[in-house]
Design a protein around this motif. Sequence first.
Motif: not given
Lengths: 361, 344, 462
Positions: C310-330, C374-381
């Motif tokens: 679980v922690f392994e997964a949470l770590l990586l998921e968190l990491f992916i979310e960070l990358i996603r968020e960062a690449s949107i802002r930049l 998913v084509p729709s960003p809301e559902l994606n989130m």
Amino acid sequence: MNKLTICLMLCIPLLAGCWDQLSFRDLQVVTLIGIEGEKGDVTIHFSFPSHTDDQVEYLTAKAKGYSFADAKNEINVRTSEVIDISQLEVLLISEETAGDNLYDSLDNLYRTPRNRLTSNVALVQGDMEAFMTQNNTKGIGSNVPDFITHLLKTSDEYSLSVNHDLQEVCTLLFAEDKDLALPVLKIGEESGHPELAGTALFKGKSATGTMLTTSESKILAIMEQNTGKFLRGTYEVEVEGEEFFMTIEYVNGNKNWDIKGDQVNMSYDIEVEIEEFPHGAVLEKDRIQEIEKQLSEHITADMENLLEILQETGSDAIGLGYEVRAFHQDLWKKGDWNETFSELDIKADANITIKRTGIMN
Amino acid sequence: MKLHITSLQLFLMLFIAMTGTVFVSFQSLMVNAVGRDAWWLFLAQGLLILPHLWLFNRFYQDFKWSGPIAFLYGVYWFLVMASFLGYIGYTLNVWAYPKTPAIVIMALVVIVLFYMMSSRDETTVNIGVILIPMILLFMLFVYMGINHAVWTNLFPVGEASLQELQRGSIKAQLPFIGIELFLLLRTFVPGKLSTWKLAVYSGIWLLFFLQMLIIPMVYFALEEFKLISEPIMYMLKSQDVAFMERLDLLFVYIWLAWSFVAMGIYAFSVMRLLPEKIKKRRTRNAAVFCILLLAVGSRLATKETVRLSGSLLLYAHLFFAVALPFLVIMVNRVFGKKRGGKPA
Amino acid sequence: MQIIKNEFKNSADFIVKEVEVAGVKAFLCFYSTMIDAEMVGRQLRLLEERVEQGTNGWGSSASTSVEAFHKERLVAAICEGSAVLIFSESNLMLEIKAVKVTERSPDEPVNEQVVRGAHLGFVENFNTNVGLLRNKLKRPDLVVESFQMEKTVSKINIVYLADQAAPEVVQELRGRLEKIPYKEFYSTGQLEDYIEDRILSPFPQFLTTERPDRVTYNLLEGKIAVFTDSSPTVLLGPVNLFTFYESPDDYTSRVLVGSFYRMVRLLAFFLAILLPSFYISVMSFHSEILPVELTNQVKASVKDIPYPPVFEALLLELFIELIREASIRLPQPIGQTVAIVGGIVIGDAIVSAGLASNQMVIVVAMTAIAGFVVPSPELNMVIRMLRFPFMVLAATFGFFGMLIGTLILFVHLLNLSSLKQPYLTPVIPFDPTRFRDVFFRIPYYRPDRQQPFFRLGGKKAK
């Protein structure tokens, strides 16, 4: 109220793994088990892969106990991680142990839900230890369980022996109307690694000690109508006064069992393909008939021979009991089927047709 | 708000409620009782479902859900659910979660049930639809067992004694449990329900149970049934497929989802029986019901009680699905005529 | 004059001028920042001409109107960007609509790009937007209804095809819009809260889009579009779950291809929610289901990981979310670099550092990609969020936990509705004519067999 629910929800992750968590990391997967000894004094051998850096090494351990499960629990004294037999590939049982009630050794495997029921089962001759490790890694590599699995699969594919998984073994052990047959392995004298020795016959729940050779097993497969992908045999035929060895491959077959009183006539129509016939062309009307006749005689003789062995041992490995139980109650109710089977008057008759001759005539 | 359901929804609900929990285990009981005669005995009994449903459909309006009757059925369905719950708890304990206390498993089951009960009516009516693909998947994998089938296992027939047949007939009632739900659910379907629809339903039901009985029978030796209590699961466990081991683990959960929905349908029916006055307070009713269910169910989660409640249920079923409805219908019809009024 | 100025708090860009129009004295008031001065000048000149010619109704034309003086109306008109001419003697006011619109061209929205088909997008002006729609749907039953929020000037407009949309649904939406209390709106998101059936559900109950073509075919299916004044985003409702999985691409591509990708997307829905929790369950509860051939490899890579899965997964998921968020802002070029660096370099480093196993990286990466399908960003989130509870459940109870989660999810989806229409139609309640449309992109060669979104007056499935 809401706060309480939230608190409770947050507590759930803390519970994680309180009860049934069994992390794969901490398990020692056993892929090969060998059982020997007798009731009350059972020895089990385990072989399991151990990972060091990029290498996989197969280690072994053994333990003694009153029964299979007892010995299995005993082994945890000796291994660093928990022994897990849910990934068992091959179960080896020594011939002597199988001579007793085989189910005694297997009950634990059926009863515990984690266990795999599709592992292969084989009997072994000789020292169990020799099967567990392989010092001569040149021939087969160090992955013995994998080697044995493939050996058993191949021998089944070429109809050299039968191959049953654990569940089928259980069904056949309990079935009154057919007896179990299992492949027997030995350590080859020349190769020094496990080889197929033959097929062991069972009577009731225990092994009889009689073993069929591979060519007898092939005939058994034909009679049982349970052939593998390939079934090939070589026979000597006489053409124009000259003797040739002819190799044929089984294509298709039909059985016709005629049961009247305690007279049983088993006739088989078998279609074959010619694999090797150095004489040359076969495709001449008279010659084909002549060859077919000779082959039929050979195979009929083989069948009679096999039936004799089976009846002597009292092991109905062909499944005649299925028919008898279903449609001939008078015969079935005579008493113990194994006894009845031995006393039956069984005749076999094979009729060979050459269906194809390969790409040459 | 008056609830209306379509006939398709009625049959889906009935099918899931009737198959729900029992279909993995009734085989052993039957085969142990009558041996190889089980299949034709069940076939014969199963054919009776059509006249049974037909009579229900013909006279359901005469079956009044008046106070005491509704109460009796409410209690009966509650007990059915409790025994299902106990069985689920026990089975999960055995198959997958030996260390987790059964009460925790049952509590989780009940939480889902609670959520289902406190939702809209349509939710319970429709949720069965998500099971359809799973049911098909289930059948597909059960059929994989045919590879190792021995057809002669079905013969000889006619070996069982009369007494054994009697015992077997009672065991054969297990798949019928829940048929009386038809009486209640039918009232939500406006208009007439044609007989051929009943016939199609009966056919599907019979086919389903018959193959669930016959496939294990040809797969296992007769003696094995004494050892195996859930033949279907055991069969799946011994299937060899390339992509994973232990199919049964996956299918235990499909079965579980199935049972969830079945229980949801029972719960829905019980809730419908409540007097109008307290029916309104959905969440409170559901909560009380669930707590009671957990309390009773958790007492039933041992091998012995599972067996006992199973056999008691059979007799209760005979009373509630056969005797009582016909008694009530008869009485209502007779009295209805005496008063000179047409049967409603 | 001062009175009027006071009304607008003496704002510096509020201008009141005394002018003479055709010999009559008047006050001209406007926000200098909002009006098109040249346009006002032209209108004034035209006005003088018309007065001189003595035309009847000299005050009304396409962009001017005359009313009796009314203070509140004056304020509203000026705030909307009109110039108002007040004739104090005759107590009349003349409104000249001359809003200076700063408008971008209707470019294709960046986050909703398609391969084939129209490349237009909505802009921040309602009139232009409806213009775009009317260009596509040249039919008289395209109705626009405006809802003026009390005391504010923001307007909400709903657009629908009167012949296609179900009247009860339109009525429902109207009712909800009318109930909205006083509030300034800046975004459609705010508005969404007011008109949703269930605010606390994670699932979106309206489809948002900036594409006219998407709105067009949804209108044709009988949906209603909600526009706010100043946003290019349109809310479409009522929707079902499967609407979010339809992309305009489906309809511009070929039948088989379109159907295939539609099914791939539906599969991605389950994959994105369940894959990590499935892996966790297998690793920590049910390792016996691994095929024998796989065990050795898996074991080798899992053996030295110090954390539970679980922690392994949470770590990586968190990491992916960070990358996603960062690449949107930049800014875009840097964003992509971050994604690559983050994804490949750090992913590899995490494995070699022994923090996570290879398999986990595969699982998490696949889940992330499945989520982005998913084509729709809301559902994606929503989907990305939903997998966390599933992971926790899987870590607690294995498959059983996942089953509980799945059932709760389904019950929730069944409970959900969008504008009182069930969320899982056409699958549940089952509607065979539209059911195929969920999984396949049905060919158009027989247009008479197309089904509108709601069958008018037909029997309603319950």
